[in-house]
Design an enzyme around this catalytic site. Structure first.
Site, PDB file in Angstrom:
ATOM      1  N   LYS A 285       0.872  -1.178   0.000  1.00 25.82           N
ATOM      2  CA  LYS A 285       0.000   0.000   0.000  1.00 25.82           C
ATOM      3  C   LYS A 285       0.902   1.219   0.000  1.00 25.82           C
ATOM      4  CE  LYS A 285      -4.102   2.031   2.051  1.00 25.82           C
ATOM      5  NZ  LYS A 285      -3.715   3.427   1.890  1.00 25.82           N
ATOM      6  N   PHE A 384      -0.797  -0.068 -10.400  1.00 23.34           N
ATOM      7  CA  PHE A 384      -1.262  -1.356  -9.893  1.00 23.34           C
ATOM      8  C   PHE A 384      -2.451  -1.931 -10.657  1.00 23.34           C
ATOM      9  CE2 PHE A 384      -2.627   1.970  -6.766  1.00 23.34           C
ATOM     10  CZ  PHE A 384      -3.975   2.009  -7.072  1.00 23.34           C
TER      11      PHE A 384
HETATM   12  P1  AMP Z   1      -7.324   4.895   1.849  1.00 17.78           P
HETATM   13  O1  AMP Z   1      -6.954   6.154   1.147  1.00 17.78           O
HETATM   14  O2  AMP Z   1      -6.692   4.730   3.189  1.00 17.78           O
HETATM   15  O3  AMP Z   1      -8.820   4.648   1.818  1.00 17.78           O
HETATM   16  O4  AMP Z   1      -6.714   3.677   1.012  1.00 17.78           O
HETATM   17  C1  AMP Z   1      -7.074   3.419  -0.308  1.00 17.78           C
HETATM   18  C2  AMP Z   1      -6.080   4.078  -1.228  1.00 17.78           C
HETATM   19  O5  AMP Z   1      -4.828   3.458  -1.141  1.00 17.78           O
HETATM   20  C3  AMP Z   1      -6.406   3.975  -2.679  1.00 17.78           C
HETATM   21  O6  AMP Z   1      -7.364   4.917  -3.080  1.00 17.78           O
HETATM   22  C4  AMP Z   1      -5.064   4.254  -3.335  1.00 17.78           C
HETATM   23  O7  AMP Z   1      -4.897   5.646  -3.510  1.00 17.78           O
HETATM   24  C5  AMP Z   1      -4.060   3.799  -2.284  1.00 17.78           C
HETATM   25  N1  AMP Z   1      -3.242   2.649  -2.690  1.00 17.78           N
HETATM   26  C6  AMP Z   1      -1.944   2.521  -2.385  1.00 17.78           C
HETATM   27  N2  AMP Z   1      -1.445   1.382  -2.855  1.00 17.78           N
HETATM   28  C7  AMP Z   1      -2.445   0.735  -3.498  1.00 17.78           C
HETATM   29  C8  AMP Z   1      -2.553  -0.512  -4.194  1.00 17.78           C
HETATM   30  N3  AMP Z   1      -1.518  -1.342  -4.318  1.00 17.78           N
HETATM   31  N4  AMP Z   1      -3.771  -0.824  -4.713  1.00 17.78           N
HETATM   32  C9  AMP Z   1      -4.836   0.003  -4.573  1.00 17.78           C
HETATM   33  N5  AMP Z   1      -4.786   1.172  -3.924  1.00 17.78           N
HETATM   34  C10 AMP Z   1      -3.605   1.550  -3.388  1.00 17.78           C
END
Ligand code: AMP
Length: 601
Positions: A285, A384
């Site tokens: 992530k 990704f």
């Molecule tokens: P959050 O912002 O905490 O809701 O986490 C989701 C976000 O993580 C997504 O919208 C992406 O911007 C980010 N993200 C980072 N790495 C990845 C990944 N490998 N796959 C999908 N989303 C990712």
């Protein structure tokens, strides 16, 4: 369609409190919109441009007040308008309170069908607003002001109300995206025996098919929903539904250059993922900002980048290409066919280690000094997902296939590593590696799942390490359901308070703060039930009250203030870590510690 007619319909919607009845009004309006259906389908949501288009009218409240004042006559100033705004609270109501030219025109012609003004049409309003959005450079403010004045000057009070709201992109008539979706399906996919055919304007008075909304068949709604997700253009989808029906909607494809909403994730753990899917696709992530890359190019033959045009969109579908030139250049260098890619842009230091997310934001919204900032904050792309490649939409392909396509397009170091595993130990090791490399955690994806734009569903789980864990007393529980019916499944957690019991059931020394049901394997559940069943002091249906004796270590993402629990706080995404067999209830964390944790968040 006359803009007065549109405004009259919008007034009806505004006055209608029930959602279904509002959707029926929208349906009827759509059926009668003729050639202007696409515009009307946007206007009801306060949009001039499709949702994917980040073009804005760029008219601030001040310019709007000025235009309203000018149209209201020589005795009205922008300050007067502002004063009324303070009283009315909303510009539409203010605009409707003035006597504009349209009103005079209407009176001169002896009124009409409850509006009419000076013959403004929906098409004209749309055209003028689009022109005005395109106005840039010196003198553009003045041109916008006179164009707006021109519209208000011809508007009746009712038209002025919705014109003002349209300019500020806020119709306030209770028509959300779901309403429009339902109305499109009802208007064009459900044929009632006495309903109009082919969307023709059959009922002149608009009353004939005012019947309640019939629930459009689920597959009709799904087809509209899918076309909307893929295109983000309510106008186009409405017209397609009318002209080409279900088949037309199913044929709506992604288009390079037209962004789609990003798929989102819920919080979850490897245990959840493996239990649900048997196997998980695991990625790092990245702690950056979401981007969607659209590259248009000649299919076949490696291009040197000259004939590839790349657009970069943010998570909100804003065009951020100019702020991130190196990302666009990178894509142009490596892509040789039309593609739509999804990924994260991360800021890195000189050693290539990720920097905090705030650093990316410094680059993202920048309009000036882009070159200087490019030197200061280095960016890296971690792609990704691949939504479209070389003429082929991949939304319905599984995660693993989309990732494989991505790996064919970009060089290895720009593509996120993907581990497909059914082994919790292996996933834990991957997570450790991700954290050690400075990333935020891991993403767990259902390997077979399709890409559903805008969806925060259960097919993508994000797992960040817990900032802290807390040790809480289990004071209650609920019996599980289905295959877990014989076990306690959900556990009520409490923090210690200083208050002793007052003997009347108040202040028993514990204050509730959340429930945990996540992160527990079936095996652990059986053990927990065995441990807790002897502690049951009362039962009420599914719910049991427990003697406070067992302490759980619980992870969480955040502690929020909340009226739901007696502590006044709630754990966000609580996750079971372990039973603290070494701790008695009296050793659990106190409410005071919770308050300190909240302050330090
Ligand atoms: P959050 O912002 O905490 O809701 O986490 C989701 C976000 O993580 C997504 O919208 C992406 O911007 C980010 N993200 C980072 N790495 C990845 C990944 N490998 N796959 C999908 N989303 C990712």
């Amino acid at each position: 369609m006359q803009f007065a007619e549109f405004a009259a319909r919008a007034s009806e919607m505004e006055a209608e409190p029930a959602d279904l009845a509002t959707a029926a009004l929208v349906r009827d309006l759509f059926r009668e919109s003729g050639d202007e259906l696409d515009t009307v389908a946007r206007f009801v949501q306060g949009r001039v441009f499709p949702a994917w288009d980040s073009t804005t009218l760029d008219i601030g409240p001040r310019l709007l007040r000025e235009a309203v004042a000018r149209a209201a006559g020589p005795n009205v100033t922008a300050d007067d308008v502002e004063e009324r705004l303070a009283e009315e609270g909303e510009i539409g109501a203010v605009a409707a309170g003035y006597d504009f030219g349209g009103q005079r025109g209407l009176a001169a012609f002896g009124g009409g069908d409850g509006g009419g003004g000076d013959g403004l049409t929906v098409r004209e309003v749309d055209g003028t607003l689009r022109e005005l959005a395109a106005a840039t450079g010196s003198g553009s403010e003045d041109r916008k002001l006179s164009a707006l004045f021109g519209l208000f000057n011809r508007a009746s009070p009712e038209e002025a109300k919705f014109l003002a709201r349209l300019v500020l992109s806020e119709m306030r008539i209770g028509v959300g995206e779901g309403t429009v979706r339902d109305a499109i399906a009802e208007a064009f996919l459900v044929r009632e025996a006495d309903g109009p055919e082919d969307g023709e304007e059959e009922d002149e008075d608009g009353d004939e098919d005012d019947g309640p909304l019939t629930r459009a068949a689920a597959d009709h709604l799904a087809a509209v929903e899918r076309a909307l997700q893929v295109s983000n253009d309510y106008g186009m989808v409405a017209v397609t539904a009318r002209e080409e029906g279900l088949e037309g909607l199913e044929a709506v494809r992604l288009e390079v250059g037209r962004p789609v909403q990003a798929m989102l994730a819920q919080a979850g753990t490897a245990t959840d993922a493996l239990e649900e899917w048997g196997e998980a696709a695991v990625e790092r992530k990245f702690d950056g900002a979401r981007v969607q890359l659209h590259a248009d190019g000649e299919a076949g033959g490696k291009s040197d980048g000259d004939d590839i045009s790349v657009s970069v969109f943010s998570r909100n579908m804003d065009d951020v290409t100019d702020a991130l030139p190196e990302i666009a250049e990178f894509a142009a260098e490596h892509v040789d066919a039309p593609v739509i890619l999804d990924g994260e842009v991360v800021a890195v230091d000189d050693d290539g280690s990720p920097l905090p997310f705030q650093e990316v934001l410094r680059r993202f919204r920048r309009k000036h000094d882009v070159d200087r900032m490019r030197e200061e904050v280095r960016l890296e792309l971690h792609a990704f997902d691949c939504l479209h490649a070389d003429g082929e939409d991949l939304l319905d392909a599984p995660v693993t296939e989309r990732h494989a396509r991505l790996a064919e397009i970009l060089p290895e170091d720009a593509v996120s590593d993907l581990l497909v595993s059914n082994d919790e130990g292996e996933i834990a090791a991957f997570e450790e590696g991700s954290l050690a490399a400075g990333h935020e955690g891991i993403m767990l994806k259902n390997p077979d799942s399709t890409y559903s734009p805008g969806d925060r569903g259960k097919n993508w789980l994000k797992r960040k390490p817990d900032v802290e864990t807390v040790d809480l007393v289990v004071t209650g529980a609920e019996w599980g359901e289905g295959r877990r019916a014989n076990h306690l499944g959900t556990f009520l957690l409490s923090a210690r308070t200083d208050e002793g019991s007052d003997g009347q059931g108040n202040g028993d020394g514990y204050a509730t703060i959340g429930k945990v049901a996540t992160g527990i394997t079936d095996e652990e559940l059986a053990e927990l039930s065995e441990l807790l069943e002897p502690e049951i002091v009362a039962e009420d249906g599914q719910t049991v009250e427990l003697n406070p004796s067992v302490v759980f270590e619980v992870g969480y993402e955040e502690i929020q203030r909340s009226p739901t629990y007696s502590s006044g706080y709630a754990l966000r995404f609580p996750r079971f870590v372990a039973v603290r067999e070494d701790k008695a209830a009296a050793d659990a964390d106190s409410l005071e510690r919770i308050e300190r944790l909240v302050e330090s968040q």
